[in-house]
Every structure is written in C-alpha cells, then in structure tokens.
Design an enzyme around this catalytic site. Structure first.
Site, PDB file in Angstrom:
ATOM      1  N   ALA A 107       0.870  -1.169   0.000  1.00 13.40           N
ATOM      2  CA  ALA A 107       0.000   0.000   0.000  1.00 13.40           C
ATOM      3  C   ALA A 107       0.909   1.222   0.000  1.00 13.40           C
ATOM      4  O   ALA A 107       2.050   1.150   0.469  1.00 13.40           O
ATOM      5  CB  ALA A 107      -0.866  -0.011   1.242  1.00 13.40           C
ATOM      6  N   GLY A 132       0.395  -4.936   0.960  1.00 12.50           N
ATOM      7  CA  GLY A 132      -0.812  -4.951   0.124  1.00 12.50           C
ATOM      8  C   GLY A 132      -0.590  -5.643  -1.219  1.00 12.50           C
ATOM      9  O   GLY A 132      -1.535  -6.147  -1.828  1.00 12.50           O
ATOM     10  N   GLU A 186      -0.946  -9.231  -0.449  1.00 16.20           N
ATOM     11  CA  GLU A 186      -2.371  -9.420  -0.135  1.00 16.20           C
ATOM     12  C   GLU A 186      -3.214  -9.437  -1.411  1.00 16.20           C
ATOM     13  O   GLU A 186      -4.155 -10.207  -1.531  1.00 16.20           O
ATOM     14  CB  GLU A 186      -2.841  -8.325   0.833  1.00 16.20           C
ATOM     15  CG  GLU A 186      -2.243  -8.505   2.218  1.00 16.20           C
ATOM     16  CD  GLU A 186      -2.530  -7.341   3.146  1.00 16.20           C
ATOM     17  OE1 GLU A 186      -2.162  -6.198   2.801  1.00 16.20           O
ATOM     18  OE2 GLU A 186      -3.144  -7.566   4.202  1.00 16.20           O
ATOM     19  N   GLU A 236       4.367  -5.329   7.370  1.00 20.56           N
ATOM     20  CA  GLU A 236       3.625  -4.266   8.070  1.00 20.56           C
ATOM     21  C   GLU A 236       4.091  -4.013   9.501  1.00 20.56           C
ATOM     22  O   GLU A 236       4.147  -2.873   9.939  1.00 20.56           O
ATOM     23  CB  GLU A 236       2.113  -4.573   8.070  1.00 20.56           C
ATOM     24  CG  GLU A 236       1.422  -4.308   6.737  1.00 20.56           C
ATOM     25  CD  GLU A 236       1.489  -5.480   5.764  1.00 20.56           C
ATOM     26  OE1 GLU A 236       2.263  -6.425   6.000  1.00 20.56           O
ATOM     27  OE2 GLU A 236       0.762  -5.441   4.753  1.00 20.56           O
TER      28      GLU A 236
END
Ligand code: COA
Length: 260
Positions: free
Chosen positions: A66, A112, A115, A135
């Site tokens: 992200a 992300g 993911e 993270e």
C-alpha cells in the site's frame, strides 16, 4: 477506458491488467485501488473475457505494498476505514470474482501487494520475486486480508513467522510453501500464465463460476462449503454448457461451450 495508474489489454479471451506505477514500485494508492476495481468489474462483465491476468509493470515489482505516503498521518478511524474500503473495493471483490484471476508475480509482492496476489485465485511467480508482509516493521498489521489469506495458503505457523519477522521469502520458498503454484524466469512468466489461461479458457466458464463459489464458501463465516457445492452442482444441470459438455463427450467431439 482510460486509466492513469493501470493498463488493461484484451487479447484472445484474456484481459491482462497491469499496475503501472513503476517509479513507485507499483504501490497501491487510493486511485489505483479504485481503477483496479473498475478494470476488474469491466473485465468480469465482458463475456469475451474468460481469464484475467494481473501483473505489475517493470522488472522489479508486482506491487511493493500500500502507498505508505498516503496513510502515514491517519488516525484510528481513518485507518479502519482504509482497510474496510480496500477490502470491499478490491481484495474481497477480486477473491469473489466469477472470472478466474491469476496473479503473475513479477518481482516484489509486499504488504498490500502480497495481499492482492493472495486475493487472486492463484499465483505464478518469476524467479526474482520476493514476497512478504512487512507491516509490523511499520507499526501496523496487514489490513487487506493478509492475516486471513496467508494462513489459509501457507498454514498458521509459517504465516505467524512471516508476519512477526516482517521478512521476505524468495520465489522457491513461496513455491515450497504453496503460496505460488509455479516459478519460472521473468521472460517466461507471462507466456506460462497465458498457457495456463488457455487451458482454463477451453472449459465451461459457467461451471468455473460455480466452482469458485463452492471453493470460496469454505472460507466464509456462516457458510457450509459442502452445501454450497451441492447447490452449485445442481445449478449446472440447468445450463446450456452442461448439455453441450456432456453431449460433446458422448459424441466424441470437443465441446464448444455457449457460456450460459
Ligand atoms: N509506498 C510508497 N512508496 C513506495 C512503496 C510503498 N509501499 N514502496 C516503494 N515505494 C517507492 C519509494 O519510496 C521510492 O520512491 P522515490 O524514488 O520517490 O523515493 C520508489 O518506490 C523506489 O523504491 P526504493 O525503496 O528506492 O527501491 P529499493 O530497490 O531500494 O527497495 C523495497 C525496494 C521494496 C525493499 C522498498 O521500496 C520497500 O521496502 N518498500 C516498502 C515495502 C513495504 O513496507 N510495504 C508494505 C506497505 S504496508
């Protein structure tokens, strides 16, 4: 449709969606997530698209996570909304899509990015790929489904270790863990994924849609996967694809599925 952060190409029954922010290692910002949602939705509605391939542009990254610059000053409510909206708009949306989605992991798939690859129906990686959920090194946890999908794919112990260490695994370790199905060279990545997509394309897209629903039911709260399988199995018997598939077999010819 014109996109700023992604590319979407259709050829021979396959829509290839490319995340196209190579200077930011294809990091997922808000606009990119929205564009990906739109592109997946459009491809899924398109009757000619039998398989969707997702990959990153450039030779370095699938998606490096992200976009950290976007959320570094968020508060508790904004943080929760970021995860909720992202999961609904993209990650769960892709996982539940009725068109098969293959992630071609061509480099870093972090946070992300991993993911998103895990939300796809399965993954193929190039040998330079590196995967991880870093993270906790940023003081946050995976928020786009990583705490759920990683243990489903690799088992709880390996997921715990990957999340706690925030480390990266290489493509062959990912293969060994069952996180990716195949590893190949970077040059061969898209050709291999297209070859797999061609095999999928020959089959009934209607039956595949039912199979995705039945398989995914096992991972949904309050759903009984065996019951969903019975429901989807029964539904097939009312489709033109089933009539064509069984008739073609009995007539010793190749099925030409109408897709209904
Ligand atoms: N969010 C925002 N920008 C990112 C990013 C992310 N997740 N990952 C990489 N970028 C940007 C960098 O800031 C840099 O931009 P700049 O040139 O404007 O400074 C550019 O992409 C290239 O990255 P860089 O770090 O210089 O490449 P590298 O080869 O030295 O390192 C990584 C590659 C993947 C190891 C490193 O970029 C990294 O650790 N990224 C963050 C990974 C992460 O924590 N993801 C989880 C987010 S929740």
């Amino acid at each position: 449709m014109n996109y700023e952060n992604i590319l979407s190409n259709f050829q021979n029954g396959i829509t290839t969606i490319i995340i196209n922010r190579p200077n930011k290692l294809n990091a997922l910002n808000r606009d990119t997530i929205q564009e990906l949602h739109d592109a997946f939705k459009t491809a899924n509605k398109d009757k000619n698209t039998k398989v969707i391939i997702l990959t990153g542009s450039g030779e370095k990254a699938f998606v490096a996570g992200a976009d950290i610059s976007e959320f570094s000053d968020y508060d508790v409510t904004e943080g929760a909304n970021l995860a909720k909206q992202g999961q609904e708009l993209l990650f769960d949306f892709v996982a539940d899509l009725s068109t098969p989605v293959i992630a071609a992991v061509n480099g870093f798939a972090l946070g992300g990015g991993l993911e998103l690859a895990m939300a796809c129906h399965f993954r193929v990686a190039s040998d330079n790929a590196k995967m991880g959920l870093p993270e906790v090194s940023l003081g946050v946890i995976p928020g786009y489904g990583g705490t759920q999908r990683l243990p489903q794919l690799v088992g709880k112990g390996r997921a715990m270790e990957m999340v706690m260490t925030a480390g990266m695994i290489d493509a062959n370790t990912a293969l060994n863990y069952g996180l990716v199905n195949h590893v190949t060279t970077q040059e061969e990545l898209i050709p291999l994924v297209e070859k797999i997509a061609s095999k999928i394309k020959r089959n009934s897209s209607v039956a595949i849609k039912g199979a995705i629903k039945a398989i995914n039911a096992n991972y949904k709260d309050g759903k009984n996967g065996f019951k969903e399988e019975i429901k989807q199995f029964g539904k097939c018997f009312g489709t033109a694809d089933f009539t064509e598939g069984t008739t073609a077999f009995l007539e010793k010819r190749k099925a030409d599925f109408p897709g209904e």
